[in-house]
Enzyme design. Structure first.
Site, PDB file in Angstrom:
ATOM      1  N   HIS A 149      30.060  -2.677  67.894  1.00  0.00           N
ATOM      2  CA  HIS A 149      29.829  -1.232  67.872  1.00  0.00           C
ATOM      3  C   HIS A 149      28.354  -0.867  68.063  1.00  0.00           C
ATOM      4  CE1 HIS A 149      33.920  -0.864  66.276  1.00  0.00           C
ATOM      5  NE2 HIS A 149      33.599  -1.737  65.345  1.00  0.00           N
ATOM      6  N   ASP A 150      27.522  -1.289  67.127  1.00  0.00           N
ATOM      7  CA  ASP A 150      26.153  -0.769  67.049  1.00  0.00           C
ATOM      8  C   ASP A 150      25.257  -1.153  68.226  1.00  0.00           C
ATOM      9  OD1 ASP A 150      27.005   0.364  64.702  1.00  0.00           O
ATOM     10  OD2 ASP A 150      26.059  -1.114  63.402  1.00  0.00           O
TER      11      ASP A 150
END
Length: 312
Positions: free
Chosen positions: A240-241
Site C-alpha cells: 500500500h504505502d
C-alpha cells in the site's frame, strides 16, 4: 530541484518500505519523519521509524512522535497484520539517535516554515497529525505543495466492508484534511491492491546483495503471511504505502482521475468510507486526484532498482 517532503507514517511493514524507497532517491529532500499510532501503538511506531532510519544510516533526518490517539475516537491498531513490534520479521538495529523533544505537528510546522520551496506531505497512516497541523497552522497552507496519502478506496474496504484502515482509524481527521483545500492525491485500495509483491519478487529482492534489500525481503516474508488468507483473493501482498512514493517518482505507472472525495463520519455501516464521486453525481468540485490502476511490473522494477542503489 529536489522536492522537499515530510513522511508522516505509522511503521508498519509497508510504511518502512515506503521510507526505504523514498530515501533511495535523490529526487527528494527529506525534511522530517513523523509518526502516529495506527499499525501499532504510538511508542512502537515511533521506535520503528528510528530503527529504520538507523538501518539506513540517516540519523540526520529529524523524527518526532505525534498523536497517540484519534481526534474523537479510541485507538484501533493493526497488530494482526504487522505483529507485536509492528515490524515483525527482520532483525533491526536499536535506534542510534533520539526523537526530537517537540511533537510531530511542531516539527512539521517548523520544517514547512523554514522550507524555501513548498513541501509535499506524504502521510501513510491515519491522518490525525496532518489534520492537527492544518487546523493549528493555517498560515502554512500556502507553503504546502500537496498531500500524497495512502488511504481510502472508491468502493471497497479492508477493515470494514466499506472502509480502509487508515481512514477508519480517524475519519474526523480525514474529513478535515479533504476539506482543507490543499491538493490531494489519494492512493487507495483500488490501486494498492494491484501493487502486489509476489513470491518471485521477494526472491528477486533477496538476490540484491545489500543489507537494506535483505531487510525488505524479510519484511515481505512476514507481511505476505497475513495476505495468504483466501478471503482476500490475493496472489501476493499489496504494498500500500510505497505507492505514494512511486506516484511521486513515476506517475506514468498509474492511471488517475480528478474527483470529489467525501469522508463518512456517521454512517451505521459506513464510518470511515471515502465516498468517491467518479461520475460527478454530487456536483461538488473535485478535491483529489484519485489513483485507480498501476503497472505492477513497472512498480516492482522501481522497487528493485531503488534497492540496488543501496549497494553503491
Amino acid at each position: 530541484m529536489t522536492r522537499p517532503i515530510i513522511l508522516d507514517c505509522d511503521p508498519g511493514h509497508d510504511d518502512a518500505i515506503a521510507i526505504i524507497l523514498a530515501l533511495s532517491s535523490d529526487a527528494f529532500s527529506p525534511l522530517a519523519v513523523t509518526t502516529s499510532a495506527g499499525n501499532q501503538t504510538p511508542d512502537k511506531t515511533l521506535n520503528n521509524a528510528l530503527r529504520i532510519l538507523t538501518l539506513l544510516g540517516r540519523s540526520d533526518i529529524p523524527v518526532a512522535g505525534g498523536a497517540v490517539k484519534p481526534l474523537a475516537r479510541e485507538l484501533i491498531i493493526a497488530d494482526n497484520v504487522h505483529g507485536e513490534t509492528g515490524l515483525d520479521g527482520p532483525v533491526l538495529p536499536d535506534p542510534s539517535f533520539a526523537p526530537q523533544a517537540m511533537t510531530a505537528v511542531e516539527l512539521m510546522a517548523l520544517k514547512i516554515k523554514q522550507s524555501q520551496a513548498p513541501v509535499t506531505l506524504v502521510p501513510t497512516g491515519p491522518l490525525t497529525n496532518i489534520a492537527l497541523l492544518l487546523a493549528t497552522h493555517p498560515e502554512l497552507h500556502s507553503n504546502i505543495e500537496q498531500i500524497v496519502l495512502m488511504g481510502g478506496a472508491a468502493g471497497v474496504g479492508n477493515w470494514t466492508p466499506a472502509a480502509e484502515f487508515n481512514i477508519f482509524v480517524d475519519p474526523e481527521a480525514a474529513d478535515m484534511v479533504f476539506k482543507a483545500g490543499i491538493p490531494i492525491t489519494m492512493c487507495g485500495l483500488d490501486v494498492t491492491h494491484q501493487a502486489q509483491v509476489m513470491d518471485e519478487d521477494i526472491a528477486r529482492i533477496r538476490a540484491i546483495e545489500n543489507p537494506i534489500a535483505q531487510c525488505v525481503a524479510d519484511l515481505l516474508d512476514f507481511f505476505i503471511l497475513y495476505h495468504r488468507d483466501p478471503k482476500w483473493g490475493f496472489t501476493g501482498a499489496p504494498l500500500h504505502d510505497p505507492c505514494t512514493i512511486a506516484w511521486l517518482l513515476k506517475p506514468e505507472l498509474f492511471t488517475a482521475q480528478q474527483a470529489w472525495v467525501g469522508i463518512e463520519t456517521k454512517g451505521e455501516h459506513t464510518q470511515g468510507m471515502t465516498v468517491v464521486d467518479r461520475y460527478g453525481l454530487t456536483g461538488n468540485q473535485a478535491n483529489a486526484t484519485v489513483l485507480f490502476d498501476i503497472d505492477r511490473a513497472g512498480f516492482i522494477d522501481l522497487l528493485a532498482q531503488s534497492l540496488e542503489t543501496y549497494s553503491r
